[in-house]
Design a protein around this motif. Structure first.
Motif, mmCIF file in Angstrom:
data_model
loop_
_atom_site.group_PDB
_atom_site.id
_atom_site.type_symbol
_atom_site.label_atom_id
_atom_site.label_comp_id
_atom_site.label_asym_id
_atom_site.label_seq_id
_atom_site.Cartn_x
_atom_site.Cartn_y
_atom_site.Cartn_z
ATOM 1 N N ASN A 61 0.809 -1.219 0.000
ATOM 2 C CA ASN A 61 0.000 0.000 0.000
ATOM 3 C C ASN A 61 0.843 1.270 0.000
ATOM 4 O O ASN A 61 0.382 2.318 -0.459
ATOM 5 N N ILE A 62 2.054 1.193 0.515
ATOM 6 C CA ILE A 62 2.928 2.366 0.530
ATOM 7 C C ILE A 62 3.388 2.720 -0.877
ATOM 8 O O ILE A 62 3.657 3.889 -1.173
ATOM 9 N N TYR A 63 3.453 1.727 -1.744
ATOM 10 C CA TYR A 63 4.123 1.893 -3.037
ATOM 11 C C TYR A 63 3.180 1.977 -4.223
ATOM 12 O O TYR A 63 3.635 2.182 -5.350
ATOM 13 N N TYR A 64 1.876 1.825 -4.002
ATOM 14 C CA TYR A 64 0.945 1.958 -5.111
ATOM 15 C C TYR A 64 1.069 3.317 -5.789
ATOM 16 O O TYR A 64 0.908 3.443 -7.007
ATOM 17 N N GLY B 147 8.204 -12.170 1.721
ATOM 18 C CA GLY B 147 6.875 -11.658 1.427
ATOM 19 C C GLY B 147 6.831 -10.150 1.496
ATOM 20 O O GLY B 147 6.205 -9.485 0.656
ATOM 21 N N LEU B 148 7.511 -9.596 2.492
ATOM 22 C CA LEU B 148 7.579 -8.143 2.648
ATOM 23 C C LEU B 148 8.259 -7.491 1.442
ATOM 24 O O LEU B 148 7.742 -6.522 0.863
ATOM 25 N N LEU B 149 9.396 -8.033 1.049
ATOM 26 C CA LEU B 149 10.152 -7.448 -0.061
ATOM 27 C C LEU B 149 9.395 -7.574 -1.376
ATOM 28 O O LEU B 149 9.398 -6.648 -2.198
ATOM 29 N N CYS B 150 8.737 -8.718 -1.591
ATOM 30 C CA CYS B 150 7.956 -8.883 -2.817
ATOM 31 C C CYS B 150 6.771 -7.922 -2.845
ATOM 32 O O CYS B 150 6.399 -7.411 -3.910
ATOM 33 N N GLY B 151 6.180 -7.655 -1.683
ATOM 34 C CA GLY B 151 5.093 -6.682 -1.616
ATOM 35 C C GLY B 151 5.561 -5.299 -2.007
ATOM 36 O O GLY B 151 4.867 -4.559 -2.718
ATOM 37 N N ILE B 152 6.766 -4.923 -1.556
ATOM 38 C CA ILE B 152 7.328 -3.620 -1.886
ATOM 39 C C ILE B 152 7.477 -3.468 -3.395
ATOM 40 O O ILE B 152 7.145 -2.423 -3.977
ATOM 41 N N LEU B 153 7.953 -4.514 -4.047
ATOM 42 C CA LEU B 153 8.283 -4.424 -5.467
ATOM 43 C C LEU B 153 7.102 -4.759 -6.382
ATOM 44 O O LEU B 153 6.837 -4.041 -7.347
ATOM 45 N N LEU B 154 6.354 -5.817 -6.061
ATOM 46 C CA LEU B 154 5.282 -6.238 -6.949
ATOM 47 C C LEU B 154 4.032 -5.375 -6.793
ATOM 48 O O LEU B 154 3.180 -5.355 -7.691
ATOM 49 N N GLY B 155 3.921 -4.642 -5.670
ATOM 50 C CA GLY B 155 2.806 -3.706 -5.534
ATOM 51 C C GLY B 155 2.820 -2.673 -6.644
ATOM 52 O O GLY B 155 1.761 -2.232 -7.122
ATOM 53 N N ARG B 156 4.009 -2.293 -7.094
ATOM 54 C CA ARG B 156 4.132 -1.331 -8.193
ATOM 55 C C ARG B 156 3.616 -1.925 -9.502
ATOM 56 O O ARG B 156 3.027 -1.220 -10.328
ATOM 57 N N VAL B 157 3.872 -3.214 -9.702
ATOM 58 C CA VAL B 157 3.405 -3.877 -10.921
ATOM 59 C C VAL B 157 1.880 -3.847 -10.978
ATOM 60 O O VAL B 157 1.276 -3.473 -12.003
ATOM 61 N N GLN C 1 1.698 1.641 -16.626
ATOM 62 C CA GLN C 1 1.711 0.175 -16.579
ATOM 63 C C GLN C 1 3.116 -0.358 -16.819
ATOM 64 O O GLN C 1 3.569 -1.266 -16.124
ATOM 65 N N VAL C 2 3.818 0.201 -17.783
ATOM 66 C CA VAL C 2 5.192 -0.220 -18.042
ATOM 67 C C VAL C 2 6.084 0.120 -16.856
ATOM 68 O O VAL C 2 6.950 -0.681 -16.460
ATOM 69 N N ALA C 3 5.873 1.290 -16.278
ATOM 70 C CA ALA C 3 6.657 1.670 -15.095
ATOM 71 C C ALA C 3 6.462 0.668 -13.973
ATOM 72 O O ALA C 3 7.410 0.274 -13.279
ATOM 73 N N GLY C 4 5.206 0.232 -13.793
ATOM 74 C CA GLY C 4 4.941 -0.757 -12.760
ATOM 75 C C GLY C 4 5.626 -2.076 -13.018
ATOM 76 O O GLY C 4 6.074 -2.758 -12.088
ATOM 77 N N LEU C 5 5.746 -2.445 -14.299
ATOM 78 C CA LEU C 5 6.379 -3.711 -14.650
ATOM 79 C C LEU C 5 7.851 -3.756 -14.259
ATOM 80 O O LEU C 5 8.427 -4.832 -14.133
ATOM 81 N N PHE C 6 8.469 -2.594 -14.076
ATOM 82 C CA PHE C 6 9.846 -2.588 -13.612
ATOM 83 C C PHE C 6 9.965 -3.189 -12.209
ATOM 84 O O PHE C 6 11.062 -3.535 -11.773
ATOM 85 N N GLY C 7 8.833 -3.299 -11.505
ATOM 86 C CA GLY C 7 8.859 -3.990 -10.222
ATOM 87 C C GLY C 7 9.300 -5.433 -10.346
ATOM 88 O O GLY C 7 9.898 -5.992 -9.421
ATOM 89 N N PHE C 8 9.014 -6.065 -11.496
ATOM 90 C CA PHE C 8 9.481 -7.430 -11.709
ATOM 91 C C PHE C 8 11.008 -7.485 -11.736
ATOM 92 O O PHE C 8 11.616 -8.457 -11.290
#
Length: 395
Positions: free
Chosen positions: A35-38, A151-161, A256-263
């Motif tokens: 939620n912090i990174y949306y 799980g925490l780290l993936c939430g930080i990064l994949l939330g952007r995706v 959307q592309v910017a969010g994909l950089f979370g991957f």
């Protein structure tokens, strides 16, 4: 310093955490921290929704992280005093209210106010992590913490995706409504699986907060870890706060592309366990120094390699360095005072997110005046400061 008064020891062995519960707690951390990174990949869309208030919206990532830091410092210490299950469920309910506040915000200042509250209550992640450690058998504690941290780290990064994909198609508010749904589902799950526990202390809230200052004065290793992590996360946040703006301005790429950089960042996280193993063999300080050096190199690549491929390589290296430093700094502080894990964690993570908020704010200012070159210079400077702070540790 007055040490906390213990109560009734530990949980009975019948409440020992299962692998399934560990995974659910990891997921709960990821759902909350995302939620912090949306707002980061949605920044351009949000600014367009509030004409004339773009500069105010530009600081939404900063105030959200600042709110999280405040929650870490003023809510997380309660984990040593209040029954954790009740505290976690209460914060998750408050999280749904804060998300609704953002989704319904009529103007930019309302978005800012709701984002601060959202950051504060998202600190529930740092209630879940020590609870998982407490529930785990000693011989499995390291593996449990590693799983929940993943799980925490993936939430930080994949939330952007997720935010980038939903925001591009349905608008920025839709992402926060989706966040409400996920928070409600996770609250229901946690209410069924979390056991009750015995608080560690009867100290007053004022005493808990006051003890943070005593711990800070008495633990030089904690002070150094917090300073290093603040610089590291400031450098990390500088990238993710301005990446959407850079992709839009330089490459005309969508949210959307910017969010994909979370991957890309998530791929960097996969290498973090390697850093943990090296930390066990060579010591965490070696890993932290190397991680800071990698971050400096990554920003050099991000600044001078003017292609999307350069962004991919730079982000991969930057996230690897940031996560390796965090894992190793956790290694350091968890060995200091096990009976005060919530407060030690509050200081480290509070310092980290204060650094992140400062990095986000400075990055927006640098972007406004100097563009991507200014942001890259800021990222290099913060990574170098972390490297200097780490190198000055006492032998």
């Amino acid at each position: 310093m007055n040490h906390s008064q213990s109560i009734n020891g530990t949980l009975p062995s019948s409440t020992s955490i299962s692998f399934g519960m560990t995974l659910m707690m990891a997921m709960a951390c990821g759902v909350a921290v995302a939620n912090i990174y949306y707002n980061q990949p949605l920044l351009v869309i949000m600014q367009a929704a509030f004409p004339g208030q773009e500069s105010i919206i530009g600081f939404v990532p900063t105030v959200t992280q600042l709110g999280y830091a405040l929650g870490l410092l003023f809510l997380v210490p309660l984990g040593d005093r209040i029954e954790r299950r009740r505290l976690i469920l209460s914060q998750y309910i408050a999280l749904t209210v804060a998300l609704a506040g953002v989704a319904l915000a009529p103007n930019a200042w309302s978005v800012v106010a709701a984002s601060i509250l959202l950051g504060v209550v998202t600190s529930v992640t740092q209630q879940i992590l020590p609870f998982a450690a407490e529930l785990s058998a000693p011989e499995r504690r390291g593996a449990t913490i590693g799983t929940v941290m993943s799980g925490l780290l993936c939430g930080i990064l994949l939330g952007r995706v997720l935010a980038g994909a939903i925001g591009e198609r349905y608008g920025w508010r839709a992402m926060f409504w989706v966040g409400i749904g996920m928070a409600v589902i996770m609250t229901a799950i946690l209410s069924q699986i979390l056991p009750r526990n015995q608080p560690k202390t009867k100290d007053s809230y004022a005493s808990l907060i006051a003890s943070l200052f005593s711990i800070w004065r008495e633990e030089p290793a904690l002070r150094r870890a917090a300073i290093v992590q603040a610089c590291v996360f400031g450098s990390f946040s500088a990238l993710w706060t301005t990446l959407t703006l850079h992709l839009d301005g330089q490459y005309h790429l969508s949210a959307q592309v910017a969010g994909l950089f979370g991957f890309v960042g998530a791929a960097g996280v996969l290498f973090a366990p390697i850093a943990g193993k090296v930390s066990d063999r060579r010591g965490p300080h070696v890993v932290i120094g190397f991680a800071c050096f990698v971050m400096v190199i990554s920003w050099l690549l991000l600044g001078v390699w003017g292609m999307v491929a350069g962004l991919v390589v730079g982000i991969l290296m930057l996230d690897f360095g940031a996560q390796s430093a965090q894992v190793s700094n956790q290694h350091i502080i968890q060995a200091l005072r096990p009976e005060m894990r919530s407060r030690m964690n509050a200081i480290l993570m509070g310092g980290m997110f204060l650094g992140g908020a400062a990095g986000s704010a400075c990055a927006m200012l640098a972007w406004k005046d100097y563009g991507w070159t200014g942001v890259s210079a800021l990222g290099i400077t913060l990574a170098l400061l972390a490297l200097v702070a780490q190198s000055r540790r006492r032998a």
